[in-house]
Scaffold this motif. Structure first.
Motif, PDB file in Angstrom:
ATOM      1  N   UNK A   1       3.142  13.615  -6.560  1.00 11.45           N
ATOM      2  CA  UNK A   1       3.123  12.211  -6.971  1.00 11.45           C
ATOM      3  C   UNK A   1       3.973  11.441  -5.975  1.00 11.45           C
ATOM      4  N   UNK A   2       3.464  10.350  -5.491  1.00 14.09           N
ATOM      5  CA  UNK A   2       4.233   9.568  -4.512  1.00 14.09           C
ATOM      6  C   UNK A   2       4.189   8.094  -4.907  1.00 14.09           C
ATOM      7  N   UNK A   3       5.370   7.518  -5.075  1.00 13.52           N
ATOM      8  CA  UNK A   3       5.465   6.122  -5.495  1.00 13.52           C
ATOM      9  C   UNK A   3       5.852   5.222  -4.316  1.00 13.52           C
ATOM     10  N   UNK A   4       5.603   3.928  -4.527  1.00 11.68           N
ATOM     11  CA  UNK A   4       6.030   2.915  -3.552  1.00 11.68           C
ATOM     12  C   UNK A   4       5.500   3.159  -2.149  1.00 11.68           C
ATOM     13  N   UNK A   5       4.200   3.336  -2.075  1.00 10.27           N
ATOM     14  CA  UNK A   5       3.573   3.474  -0.760  1.00 10.27           C
ATOM     15  C   UNK A   5       3.063   2.102  -0.345  1.00 10.27           C
ATOM     16  N   UNK A   6       3.529   1.622   0.798  1.00 14.87           N
ATOM     17  CA  UNK A   6       3.079   0.316   1.279  1.00 14.87           C
ATOM     18  C   UNK A   6       1.620   0.403   1.694  1.00 14.87           C
ATOM     19  N   UNK A   7       0.843  -0.609   1.312  1.00 14.77           N
ATOM     20  CA  UNK A   7      -0.573  -0.594   1.712  1.00 14.77           C
ATOM     21  C   UNK A   7      -0.721  -0.834   3.209  1.00 14.77           C
ATOM     22  N   UNK A   8       0.351  -1.269   3.873  1.00 12.28           N
ATOM     23  CA  UNK A   8       0.330  -1.410   5.328  1.00 12.28           C
ATOM     24  C   UNK A   8       0.570  -0.086   6.047  1.00 12.28           C
ATOM     25  N   UNK A   9       1.002   0.933   5.301  1.00 13.74           N
ATOM     26  CA  UNK A   9       1.259   2.226   5.943  1.00 13.74           C
ATOM     27  C   UNK A   9      -0.047   2.877   6.355  1.00 13.74           C
ATOM     28  N   UNK A  10       0.020   3.645   7.415  1.00 19.26           N
ATOM     29  CA  UNK A  10      -1.131   4.471   7.772  1.00 19.26           C
ATOM     30  C   UNK A  10      -1.114   5.700   6.862  1.00 19.26           C
ATOM     31  N   UNK A  11      -2.231   6.423   6.839  1.00 14.85           N
ATOM     32  CA  UNK A  11      -2.294   7.614   5.994  1.00 14.85           C
ATOM     33  C   UNK A  11      -1.221   8.623   6.399  1.00 14.85           C
ATOM     34  N   UNK A  12      -0.981   8.736   7.692  1.00 19.93           N
ATOM     35  CA  UNK A  12       0.023   9.708   8.143  1.00 19.93           C
ATOM     36  C   UNK A  12       1.445   9.231   7.858  1.00 19.93           C
ATOM     37  N   UNK A  13       1.657   7.929   7.879  1.00 15.21           N
ATOM     38  CA  UNK A  13       2.977   7.417   7.470  1.00 15.21           C
ATOM     39  C   UNK A  13       3.217   7.704   5.990  1.00 15.21           C
ATOM     40  N   UNK A  14       2.131   7.665   5.231  1.00 13.23           N
ATOM     41  CA  UNK A  14       2.245   8.052   3.815  1.00 13.23           C
ATOM     42  C   UNK A  14       2.649   9.533   3.718  1.00 13.23           C
ATOM     43  N   UNK A  15       2.025  10.379   4.544  1.00 14.39           N
ATOM     44  CA  UNK A  15       2.408  11.803   4.513  1.00 14.39           C
ATOM     45  C   UNK A  15       3.845  12.006   5.005  1.00 14.39           C
ATOM     46  N   UNK A  16       4.274  11.213   5.984  1.00 15.23           N
ATOM     47  CA  UNK A  16       5.684  11.267   6.422  1.00 15.23           C
ATOM     48  C   UNK A  16       6.601  10.986   5.229  1.00 15.23           C
ATOM     49  N   UNK A  17       6.205   9.967   4.476  1.00 12.29           N
ATOM     50  CA  UNK A  17       7.011   9.554   3.310  1.00 12.29           C
ATOM     51  C   UNK A  17       7.063  10.686   2.277  1.00 12.29           C
ATOM     52  N   UNK A  18       5.915  11.327   2.066  1.00  7.99           N
ATOM     53  CA  UNK A  18       5.879  12.453   1.136  1.00  7.99           C
ATOM     54  C   UNK A  18       6.764  13.595   1.652  1.00  7.99           C
ATOM     55  N   UNK A  19       6.674  13.875   2.954  1.00  9.10           N
ATOM     56  CA  UNK A  19       7.490  14.953   3.515  1.00  9.10           C
ATOM     57  C   UNK A  19       8.982  14.652   3.385  1.00  9.10           C
ATOM     58  N   UNK A  20       9.337  13.402   3.601  1.00 12.40           N
ATOM     59  CA  UNK A  20      10.749  13.009   3.462  1.00 12.40           C
ATOM     60  C   UNK A  20      11.202  13.275   2.021  1.00 12.40           C
ATOM     61  N   UNK A  21      10.326  12.932   1.080  1.00 11.43           N
ATOM     62  CA  UNK A  21      10.627  13.192  -0.335  1.00 11.43           C
ATOM     63  C   UNK A  21      10.768  14.699  -0.595  1.00 11.43           C
ATOM     64  N   UNK A  22       9.862  15.487  -0.032  1.00 11.78           N
ATOM     65  CA  UNK A  22       9.928  16.942  -0.224  1.00 11.78           C
ATOM     66  C   UNK A  22      11.211  17.519   0.379  1.00 11.78           C
ATOM     67  N   UNK A  23      11.560  17.036   1.571  1.00 12.27           N
ATOM     68  CA  UNK A  23      12.779  17.549   2.219  1.00 12.27           C
ATOM     69  C   UNK A  23      13.997  17.217   1.361  1.00 12.27           C
ATOM     70  N   UNK A  24      14.017  15.992   0.839  1.00 16.47           N
ATOM     71  CA  UNK A  24      15.154  15.610  -0.010  1.00 16.47           C
ATOM     72  C   UNK A  24      15.215  16.419  -1.306  1.00 16.47           C
ATOM     73  N   UNK A  25      14.033  16.925  -1.730  1.00 17.04           N
ATOM     74  CA  UNK A  25      14.009  17.804  -2.919  1.00 17.04           C
ATOM     75  C   UNK A  25      14.170  19.267  -2.522  1.00 17.04           C
ATOM     76  N   UNK A  26      14.496  19.530  -1.249  1.00 18.35           N
ATOM     77  CA  UNK A  26      14.663  20.889  -0.701  1.00 18.35           C
ATOM     78  C   UNK A  26      13.385  21.709  -0.836  1.00 18.35           C
ATOM     79  N   UNK A  27      12.248  21.043  -0.723  1.00 18.46           N
ATOM     80  CA  UNK A  27      10.976  21.765  -0.724  1.00 18.46           C
ATOM     81  C   UNK A  27      10.388  21.743   0.680  1.00 18.46           C
ATOM     82  N   UNK A  28       9.470  22.679   0.910  1.00 21.36           N
ATOM     83  CA  UNK A  28       8.928  22.753   2.261  1.00 21.36           C
ATOM     84  C   UNK A  28       7.938  21.631   2.535  1.00 21.36           C
ATOM     85  N   UNK A  29       8.167  20.868   3.617  1.00 15.69           N
ATOM     86  CA  UNK A  29       7.237  19.782   3.935  1.00 15.69           C
ATOM     87  C   UNK A  29       5.863  20.322   4.331  1.00 15.69           C
TER      88      UNK A  29
END
Lengths: 255, 670
Positions: free
Chosen positions: A28-56
């Motif tokens: 689940x990923x919240x607060x995704x800007x509609x101006x973001x590219x799809x890969x920027x969205x995945x960057x955002x998800x990975x950042x969230x995963x890293x902060x949760x100590x999960x594998x990006x």
């Protein structure tokens, strides 16, 4: 047009390595800007995963401007997602709705084995190029003057349109047969249309097609899905041209 | 003599390269297969070098971190490649290309190198056409040209807005041919992480297989670094996500001097920043300045209304627009060099006339409406319609623009969701290219014998500012037409050496350095991601070592980066393991090098108490805000020697620049 933020659900293919069994994971990923590219969205998800100590999530990407051909991704059942004439890096989140569930998978083809998560091995394309996707001219710079042979603008433009292929593999991923005909025909066409490439046209088409078959790509049944999903809008005309080139080469003997 | 011996040959500038080349040593064809050469990077410089050396018969091993050599970031170059062909009969010549490049670089490049570049430029076009590169052509079947910034001739060859792609695919095809013939062994998804020196000479590299994580040893008689530039120090740039300085920085740490690190090109026409999750910036080719006019509103209240979304740019009357480049630089207008155009845009935005509603109001317009009208009228007349309606003109004009720039307009629309045929593009400068790089002599050899550096990774040809369409030219010149001669000259002394073993203490030591760094990152187990630190570095660099620099800001940047380096190494979190594909680990290794280089860039900018090209020190400008060079004290290449972990200890060496054939003058585009 104005940007806003959306919340999305993601179902993403996770696979530890080439030998592991993979499965779809839900995020689940919240607060995704509609101006973001799809890969920027995945960057955002990975950042969230890293902060949760999960594998990006591993995915291929590099130029992020639609030209290097490195990004891939099968999004909601389409290569490079729902937009037309774009790579995944140029697909923007404004194409998705708030609350939507988005499915993300790797390219699926026998000739493109999965390396990890969404990363696949496309080196088969390199080997096809090595079999004949070139003009055999040495790099001395002592060739003839660039303007010695005028080339009709129409031919030059057609060659350029074929040469616009970025080698991403969306054509293979979109094809029910995992055929690489659009990719191979683009290179065959580019060089067959130019006087510099005509000298070796016969051997080129035979060698490239043989390698394409050896690499395990399927045959073309003219569904046209490849051209629809191609981010560079490479035309099916190229496949027709390659078939002509191939037939000509196959039924004639070497001079 | 200083440790910097440029090895510039004697003689008249127009004869230097020919005479020198005629006297270089050769390696006989039967000896070449006994000699190994490593090439790191497969952009224009790396691919062309690997293909050429493979063709000659050397054993070449080529490395790229991408999944295929065809992905290297040369592929993203849009606008074109310069060559002194004078096909347009507008007075171009080798000397003019040489002169324009030296002047464009604000008199901080070496005359001899630049002249050689201009000399071979014509051969590049011949070579590429022979390879089947589909350049744009005119109806007569001959090659078309356009203009780029900083020149008054049409010498730029192009393939729509995809020139870099077509040239790289040309070099990739030459490389593929050699791979197919077994003359080049290609290592995709491999990253060079250190160089191995034996008796002071470059003898191999340590590389990580990015799929398996395996650390590999590769030996060679010479190593060529063609790994590109370091724009990603700024986090946001037009570089690819993977573009990095690691290969260049690792050889720097092992003895190669790093020259002019503060010379960075900020490209005037990129799509403005839109948000904090943005990962990179997208360039809109300089070729657009052939047809687009850059402006901001004359009235501040109009700029404010636009930012607030209350006013559309198309509603602003002609008289209320400030075409600031045409106003300030009437002779070159919208086609001034990149550094000049970027600073002018920053000046207007700093003064409050920016039009983009982002945090910093940074944005100006690039407007095609005049061109659409003028080309539409021409097209109507050409079609025999001498009394076209306004609608006919605009429709034909849009078609003309589409044929020239179609892919760029499409890219812009996809990213911004605005139609640039109807409303002007919004643009702002962004980090694009780095003129600085590893110091090399005339042979493109670094201060490590046997280690050569080509393309953007070296410092040699563009001085303090690169002209548009010259990066592609330099990459291919280095790889096709310079290195094959100079590397052979070096290798002529290696024919008796025999294969270099990799089971030696020197390889052990280098591999240990790599393993130590990897283990340290995986065990730090901090709390912040690599990107967190990279973004912080980028902000410091952009704000204090960006388009405008001053003593106080630079001193602050040096201290802040030193602090950031400490925090990064203490508190970064790198997930995963070393023996698998691990993109976060790759990134951590790269960011570690960016941080150290960032500090050196600030130190270099601080010592250079003058403004030149892309290096603008606010203290050194004339009454009209133009750069003020100090030729008496700073007409030199500043090359830094690594002196251990604290970057503040790096030692500056100066290579004096002598202008024998060009009269050095204030750079004037008015």
């Amino acid at each position: 047009m104005a940007s806003k933020n959306i919340n999305i659900n993601l179902k993403i293919w996770r696979q530890k390595n080439a030998n592991a069994k993979g499965n779809m994971e839900t995020y689940k990923l919240d607060n995704v800007s509609t101006d973001s590219s799809f890969l920027e969205m995945l960057d955002q998800l990975n950042e969230q995963l890293i902060n949760e100590r999960k594998e990006p999530i591993a995915f291929d990407h590099d130029c992020r401007e639609g030209i290097c051909g490195m990004c891939s991704l099968y999004i909601n059942g389409e290569a490079h997602g729902p937009d037309r004439a774009v790579t995944t890096c140029q697909l923007h989140m404004r194409k998705f709705k708030d609350g939507e569930t988005i499915y993300v998978e790797p390219w699926r083809a026998k000739a493109f084995p999965v390396i990890k998560d969404l990363v696949v091995d496309r080196s088969a394309f390199d080997r096809i190029q090595q079999a004949g996707g070139f003009v055999s001219v040495n790099t001395s710079g002592r060739t003839m003057d660039a303007n010695a042979i005028p080339i009709p603008k129409h031919d030059a433009d057609k060659a350029f349109e074929a040469a616009a292929c970025i080698g991403c593999g969306a054509c293979v991923a979109s094809c029910v047969n995992a055929s690489a005909m659009l990719f191979v025909s683009a290179k065959v066409s580019q060089l067959a249309l130019l006087p510099q490439g005509k000298v070796e046209a016969r051997d080129r088409v035979l060698n490239m097609v043989r390698t394409m078959d050896e690499e395990g790509f399927g045959n073309c049944t003219n569904t046209g899905a490849c051209a629809v999903e191609c981010p560079k809008e490479i035309s099916l005309d190229n496949i027709a041209r390659m078939n002509r080139e191939f037939l000509k080469a196959a039924i004639t003997s070497e001079a | 003599m200083s440790i910097l011996d440029s090895k510039i040959p004697e003689g008249h500038i127009s004869k230097k390269w020919t005479d020198y080349k005629d006297h270089l040593k050769l390696v006989a064809p039967n000896n070449r297969p006994k000699i190994d050469v490593i090439v790191v990077g497969t952009g224009l410089a790396g691919s062309s070098a690997a293909a050429s050396l493979g063709e000659m018969g050397y054993n070449v091993k080529a490395f790229c971190f991408q999944d295929s050599p065809r992905r290297a970031h040369s592929i993203a170059a849009q606008g074109g490649i310069n060559a002194a062909k004078n096909y347009q009969n507008d007075g171009d010549s080798i000397f003019r290309l040489f002169y324009d490049t030296i002047k464009g670089g604000d008199y901080r490049a070496r005359e001899a190198n630049v002249h050689r570049l201009a000399e071979v430029s014509g051969n590049i076009i011949d070579q590429c056409v022979a390879q089947g590169v589909p350049f744009a052509r005119e109806y007569g079947g001959l090659l078309d040209n356009r203009s780029f910034g900083g020149t008054q001739v049409q010498r730029t060859f192009y393939a729509a807005g995809q020139t870099g792609q077509q040239l790289l695919l040309g070099a990739y095809s030459a490389l593929s041919r050699q791979i197919g013939l077994g003359r080049v062994k290609m290592y995709n998804r491999h990253e060079m992480l250190d160089i191995v020196k034996v008796d002071g000479k470059a003898r191999g590299i340590i590389a990580r297989n990015l799929v398996t994580g395996e650390i590999e040893r590769h030996s060679a008689h010479a190593v060529i670094i063609a790994s590109g530039g370091y724009g990603n120090v700024y986090f946001l740039s037009t570089n690819a996500m993977g573009s990095n300085v690691t290969a260049a920085w690792k050889i720097h740490k092992q003895g190669a001097l790093f020259a002019n690190p503060c010379f960075v090109q900020i490209h005037p026409t990129c799509i403005p920043v839109h948000g904090t999750n943005q990962a990179k910036l997208t360039l809109m080719s300089e070729s657009l300045r052939n047809s687009g006019r850059i402006w901001v509103p004359k009235k501040k209240e109009d700029a404010e209304a636009i930012r607030a979304g209350k006013l559309k740019p198309t509603a602003i009357a002609e008289d209320d627009r400030d075409y600031f480049l045409e106003r300030r630089y009437p002779a070159f207008g919208n086609l001034v060099p990149r550094d000049v155009a970027s600073r002018a845009a920053k000046e207007r935005c700093d003064a409050g006339y920016g039009i983009e509603a982002n945090d910093t109001n940074e944005g100006v317009y690039l407007d095609f409406s005049s061109e659409i009208k003028s080309k539409g009228r021409q097209a109507a007349f050409a079609a025999g319609n001498h009394n076209p309606s306004e609608e006919e003109i605009i429709s034909l004009g849009k078609k003309w623009v589409e044929s020239k720039y179609g892919n760029l307009f499409q890219m812009y629309e996809k990213i911004t969701d605005e139609n640039p045929y109807e409303t002007p593009m919004k643009i702002y400068p962004a980090v694009h290219y780095t003129m600085g790089g590893v110091w090399v002599d005339y042979n493109l050899q670094s201060t490590i014998p046997g280690c050569f550096v080509a393309g953007e990774a070296n410092f040699s040809d563009h001085g303090a500012n690169r002209l548009g369409a010259s990066a592609l030219m330099q990459g291919l010149a280095d790889g096709y037409f310079v290195l094959p001669y100079t590397v052979s000259d070096y290798l002529a002394n290696e024919i008796r050496t025999g294969a270099i073993p990799t089971n030696t203490p020197e390889f052990d030591e280098a591999e240990q350095r790599v393993n130590d760094q990897i283990n340290k990152f995986l065990n730090t187990n901090g709390t912040k991601s690599v990107d967190y630190y990279h973004k912080k570095l980028g902000l410091i660099m952009w704000n204090k070592v960006g388009m405008g620099r001053n003593e106080q800001g630079l001193k602050e940047a040096i201290a802040e980066i030193a602090q950031l380096k400490e925090e990064f190494h203490q508190n970064v979190y790198v997930p995963g393991a070393s023996n698998e594909m691990n993109p976060q680990l790759e990134k951590a290794m790269r960011v570690a090098d960016f941080i150290e280089l960032g500090q050196l860039m600030a130190i270099d900018a601080l010592q250079r108490k003058e403004s030149c090209g892309g290096h603008f020190r606010e203290e050194y400008q004339d009454a009209e805000g133009e750069t003020l060079r100090d030729d008496e004290n700073f007409k030199f290449v500043g090359a830094w020697e690594y002196k251990g972990d604290d970057i503040n200890n790096e030692e500056l060496h100066k290579e004096a620049l002598n202008y024998e054939f060009i009269k050095i003058a204030a750079r004037n585009y008015k």
